[in-house]
Design a protein around this motif. Structure first.
Motif, PDB file in Angstrom:
ATOM      1  N   GLY A  10      73.441  23.868  57.614  1.00 54.02           N
ATOM      2  CA  GLY A  10      73.862  22.463  57.614  1.00 54.02           C
ATOM      3  C   GLY A  10      73.107  21.676  58.666  1.00 54.02           C
ATOM      4  O   GLY A  10      72.134  22.162  59.265  1.00 54.02           O
ATOM      5  N   ILE A  12      73.830  20.182  61.921  1.00 52.12           N
ATOM      6  CA  ILE A  12      73.731  20.484  63.357  1.00 52.12           C
ATOM      7  C   ILE A  12      73.374  21.951  63.580  1.00 52.12           C
ATOM      8  O   ILE A  12      72.562  22.288  64.447  1.00 52.12           O
ATOM      9  CB  ILE A  12      75.037  20.128  64.106  1.00 52.12           C
ATOM     10  N   ASP A  33      76.012  31.566  56.351  1.00 47.61           N
ATOM     11  CA  ASP A  33      76.320  30.274  55.719  1.00 47.61           C
ATOM     12  C   ASP A  33      76.638  30.494  54.237  1.00 47.61           C
ATOM     13  O   ASP A  33      75.955  31.245  53.550  1.00 47.61           O
ATOM     14  CB  ASP A  33      75.126  29.319  55.870  1.00 47.61           C
ATOM     15  N   THR A  36      77.412  25.825  50.771  1.00 42.06           N
ATOM     16  CA  THR A  36      78.197  24.866  49.986  1.00 42.06           C
ATOM     17  C   THR A  36      77.266  23.705  49.638  1.00 42.06           C
ATOM     18  O   THR A  36      76.067  23.738  49.966  1.00 42.06           O
ATOM     19  CB  THR A  36      79.363  24.298  50.825  1.00 42.06           C
ATOM     20  N   ASP A  59      80.696  33.721  53.258  1.00 46.16           N
ATOM     21  CA  ASP A  59      81.799  32.796  53.546  1.00 46.16           C
ATOM     22  C   ASP A  59      82.511  33.263  54.817  1.00 46.16           C
ATOM     23  O   ASP A  59      82.874  34.444  54.918  1.00 46.16           O
ATOM     24  CB  ASP A  59      82.754  32.854  52.339  1.00 46.16           C
ATOM     25  N   ILE A  60      82.754  32.362  55.750  1.00 47.50           N
ATOM     26  CA  ILE A  60      83.453  32.769  56.978  1.00 47.50           C
ATOM     27  C   ILE A  60      84.911  33.152  56.705  1.00 47.50           C
ATOM     28  O   ILE A  60      85.576  33.708  57.568  1.00 47.50           O
ATOM     29  CB  ILE A  60      83.384  31.700  58.108  1.00 47.50           C
ATOM     30  N   SER A  85      82.882  19.077  56.596  1.00 48.39           N
ATOM     31  CA  SER A  85      82.696  18.144  57.706  1.00 48.39           C
ATOM     32  C   SER A  85      82.844  16.659  57.363  1.00 48.39           C
ATOM     33  O   SER A  85      82.712  15.822  58.253  1.00 48.39           O
ATOM     34  CB  SER A  85      81.315  18.378  58.319  1.00 48.39           C
ATOM     35  N   TYR A 153      90.506  16.064  57.669  1.00 46.65           N
ATOM     36  CA  TYR A 153      89.382  16.719  58.371  1.00 46.65           C
ATOM     37  C   TYR A 153      89.716  16.930  59.845  1.00 46.65           C
ATOM     38  O   TYR A 153      89.651  18.049  60.359  1.00 46.65           O
ATOM     39  CB  TYR A 153      88.105  15.866  58.241  1.00 46.65           C
ATOM     40  N   LYS A 157      90.322  20.434  62.035  1.00 46.65           N
ATOM     41  CA  LYS A 157      89.524  20.801  63.214  1.00 46.65           C
ATOM     42  C   LYS A 157      90.430  20.980  64.442  1.00 46.65           C
ATOM     43  O   LYS A 157      90.228  21.883  65.253  1.00 46.65           O
ATOM     44  CB  LYS A 157      88.461  19.734  63.502  1.00 46.65           C
ATOM     45  N   ASN A 183      76.955  12.732  65.592  1.00 45.91           N
ATOM     46  CA  ASN A 183      75.541  13.094  65.728  1.00 45.91           C
ATOM     47  C   ASN A 183      74.701  12.345  64.697  1.00 45.91           C
ATOM     48  O   ASN A 183      75.199  11.960  63.643  1.00 45.91           O
ATOM     49  CB  ASN A 183      75.344  14.581  65.438  1.00 45.91           C
TER      50      ASN A 183
HETATM   51  P1  NAD Z   1      77.416  20.026  57.605  1.00 47.20           P
HETATM   52  O1  NAD Z   1      78.437  19.647  56.578  1.00 47.20           O
HETATM   53  O2  NAD Z   1      76.071  19.377  57.578  1.00 47.20           O
HETATM   54  O3  NAD Z   1      77.171  21.611  57.525  1.00 47.20           O
HETATM   55  C1  NAD Z   1      78.198  22.528  57.376  1.00 47.20           C
HETATM   56  C2  NAD Z   1      77.580  23.880  57.034  1.00 47.20           C
HETATM   57  O4  NAD Z   1      78.634  24.845  56.944  1.00 47.20           O
HETATM   58  C3  NAD Z   1      76.859  23.900  55.679  1.00 47.20           C
HETATM   59  O5  NAD Z   1      75.628  24.574  55.793  1.00 47.20           O
HETATM   60  C4  NAD Z   1      77.814  24.680  54.775  1.00 47.20           C
HETATM   61  O6  NAD Z   1      77.152  25.397  53.748  1.00 47.20           O
HETATM   62  C5  NAD Z   1      78.461  25.628  55.774  1.00 47.20           C
HETATM   63  N1  NAD Z   1      79.787  26.072  55.326  1.00 47.20           N
HETATM   64  C6  NAD Z   1      80.803  25.326  54.845  1.00 47.20           C
HETATM   65  N2  NAD Z   1      81.850  26.105  54.533  1.00 47.20           N
HETATM   66  C7  NAD Z   1      81.486  27.378  54.854  1.00 47.20           C
HETATM   67  C8  NAD Z   1      82.147  28.646  54.774  1.00 47.20           C
HETATM   68  N3  NAD Z   1      83.397  28.742  54.272  1.00 47.20           N
HETATM   69  N4  NAD Z   1      81.495  29.739  55.196  1.00 47.20           N
HETATM   70  C9  NAD Z   1      80.229  29.652  55.688  1.00 47.20           C
HETATM   71  N5  NAD Z   1      79.551  28.499  55.765  1.00 47.20           N
HETATM   72  C10 NAD Z   1      80.181  27.375  55.355  1.00 47.20           C
HETATM   73  O7  NAD Z   1      78.141  19.823  59.003  1.00 47.20           O
HETATM   74  P2  NAD Z   1      77.542  19.330  60.407  1.00 47.20           P
HETATM   75  O8  NAD Z   1      77.544  17.863  60.441  1.00 47.20           O
HETATM   76  O9  NAD Z   1      76.300  20.079  60.700  1.00 47.20           O
HETATM   77  O10 NAD Z   1      78.706  19.820  61.387  1.00 47.20           O
HETATM   78  C11 NAD Z   1      78.671  21.137  61.939  1.00 47.20           C
HETATM   79  C12 NAD Z   1      79.879  21.334  62.826  1.00 47.20           C
HETATM   80  O11 NAD Z   1      79.882  20.360  63.863  1.00 47.20           O
HETATM   81  C13 NAD Z   1      81.213  21.165  62.094  1.00 47.20           C
HETATM   82  O12 NAD Z   1      82.101  22.130  62.585  1.00 47.20           O
HETATM   83  C14 NAD Z   1      81.673  19.771  62.472  1.00 47.20           C
HETATM   84  O13 NAD Z   1      83.084  19.686  62.466  1.00 47.20           O
HETATM   85  C15 NAD Z   1      81.114  19.650  63.875  1.00 47.20           C
HETATM   86  N6  NAD Z   1      80.809  18.282  64.327  1.00 47.20           N
HETATM   87  C16 NAD Z   1      80.022  17.473  63.574  1.00 47.20           C
HETATM   88  C17 NAD Z   1      79.696  16.200  64.041  1.00 47.20           C
HETATM   89  C18 NAD Z   1      78.785  15.275  63.250  1.00 47.20           C
HETATM   90  O14 NAD Z   1      78.562  14.139  63.674  1.00 47.20           O
HETATM   91  N7  NAD Z   1      78.188  15.703  62.143  1.00 47.20           N
HETATM   92  C19 NAD Z   1      80.202  15.765  65.268  1.00 47.20           C
HETATM   93  C20 NAD Z   1      81.016  16.629  66.010  1.00 47.20           C
HETATM   94  C21 NAD Z   1      81.290  17.884  65.526  1.00 47.20           C
END
Ligand code: NAD
Ligand code: TYD
Length: 339
Positions: A10, A12, A33, A36, A59-60, A85, A153, A157, A183
């Motif tokens: 994903g 970050i 990962d 999804t 899957d986690i 997310s 959501y 979290k 981010n």
């Molecule tokens: P994203 O949606 O871009 O990526 C999520 C990733 O998790 C994807 O690659 C997806 O395939 C994988 N995933 C989803 N369900 C899964 C499962 N059951 N098993 C294994 N993999 C799984 O999210 P992001 O924006 O990169 O966010 C990453 C983390 O950072 C999240 O925990 C989010 O809550 C947190 N976060 C995000 C932001 C933001 O601005 N994007 C800010 C603060 C915190």
């Protein structure tokens, strides 16, 4: 040192993997990962052949697969980015958020308890604190701010955060939690504000601003977030929460206008649409703790970060055009047409 990074396909997580492989060439990084809709293997193309990197599709929430991976890899550190997310999707379908964000976190920590670990790190969000009023710019989220969530959501979290801290207190699991603000940067999925507006503007499509566009987010360049997590897993105190944010509060409408200006697109593309249900007004982080304890400070100014981000989307059209030409079209139709 072996680190399992979940959710590394994903936004970050992938940026974190790039950062870690470059900074610590002798570390082994294993990405778990599920791929999804938000996970994209092409994002990791540049590191797939790196002998220090391994990608595992899984899957986690799948206990057997997670335990097998721990037996094979004997990780020292786990960094849990995997999550559903997107707030808007959580409003439409909360169930999968509870499953992945809460049960998935529990499964990863159970594996850490069973096999032993130096550190479990939970990547969380400032959204667990709920929102702040517009008329009190003096108020910021610190680590003592009460948890007070608004969306499915953020509730999922927050539940995960509480569980992580409970595993520390009850079982002595060596955990840390970081709560970051919004981010932006490369590989951001185009359902989120900044990449959606860039992609739509480049395609001369309407720019759907929720409500009046006055909601405020505290934006941080993704690389700065990755550097902060790197510091927390190596030097953060076990059992502690660290807030991460850039002191960069911006109204949505001002960001959309900046994107129009940068791409030389008219403001007439901006379309005000029905507001998000339960829409959080303002987020703002007080990052004093991570600054004082670990010396972290954001390095990228918003003006520079947004320019870099827009250039990245211009240079990597294929990455996001492939996404928006697929299943995303159904999502977009359901979410935005007749809104
Ligand atoms: P994203 O949606 O871009 O990526 C999520 C990733 O998790 C994807 O690659 C997806 O395939 C994988 N995933 C989803 N369900 C899964 C499962 N059951 N098993 C294994 N993999 C799984 O999210 P992001 O924006 O990169 O966010 C990453 C983390 O950072 C999240 O925990 C989010 O809550 C947190 N976060 C995000 C932001 C933001 O601005 N994007 C800010 C603060 C915190
Ligand atoms: P988003 O990127 O979904 O992040 P979050 O809700 O987790 O902060 O949204 C950022 C802000 O932009 C939020 O106030 C909602 C708003 N927004 C729009 O106005 N239009 C859109 O199409 C999207 C996706 C978001």
């Amino acid at each position: 040192m072996t680190i399992i990074v979940t959710g590394g396909a994903g936004f970050i997580g992938s940026n974190f993997i790039f950062h870690m492989l470059e900074k610590y060439p002798d570390y082994r990084i294993v990405c778990l990962d599920k791929l999804t809709y938000a996970g994209n293997l092409s994002t990791l193309a540049s590191v797939m052949d790196n002998p220090q990197f391994r990608f595992v599709k899984g899957d986690i929430c799948d206990r057997e697969a997670v335990y097998n991976l721990f037996e094979e890899e004997e990780p020292d550190i786990v960094v849990n980015y995997a999550a559903e997310s997107h707030v808007d999707r959580s409003i439409e379908n909360p169930g999968v958020f509870l499953e992945t964000n809460i049960m998935g976190t529990a499964t990863m920590m159970d594996a850490c308890r069973k096999y032993g670990i130096e550190r479990y790190h939970q990547v969380s969000t400032d959204e667990v604190y709920g929102d702040l009023p517009f008329d009190r710019p003096d108020l910021l989220f610190d680590e003592e701010t009460p948890i007070h969530t608004s969306s499915p959501y953020s509730s999922s979290k927050a539940s995960a955060d509480l569980l992580v801290l409970a595993y520390h207190r009850t079982y002595g699991l060596p955990v840390t939690v970081s709560r970051c603000s919004n981010n932006y940067g490369p590989y951001h999925f185009p359902e989120k504000l900044i990449p959606l507006m860039i992609a739509n503007a480049l395609n001369d499509k309407p720019l759907p601003v929720y409500g009046e566009g006055i909601n405020v987010r505290d934006w941080l360049y993704v690389e700065d977030h990755c550097k902060a997590v790197d510091l927390v897993i190596h030097h953060g105190r076990v059992g502690e929460v660290y807030n991460i944010g850039g002191h960069n509060e911006m109204r949505n409408i001002d960001i959309v206008k900046m994107i129009c200006d940068a791409l030389d697109k008219p403001y007439s593309l901006i379309t005000y649409v029905t507001d998000r249900k339960g829409h959080d007004m303002r987020y703002a982080i007080d990052p004093s703790k991570i600054h004082t304890e670990l010396g972290w400070l954001p390095e990228t100014k918003f003006e520079d970060g947004i320019k870099k981000t827009i250039s990245w989307y211009l240079d990597n059209r294929e990455w996001w055009e492939t996404i928006i030409s697929g299943e995303y079209r159904n999502y977009y139709k359901a979410m935005y047409v007749n809104r």
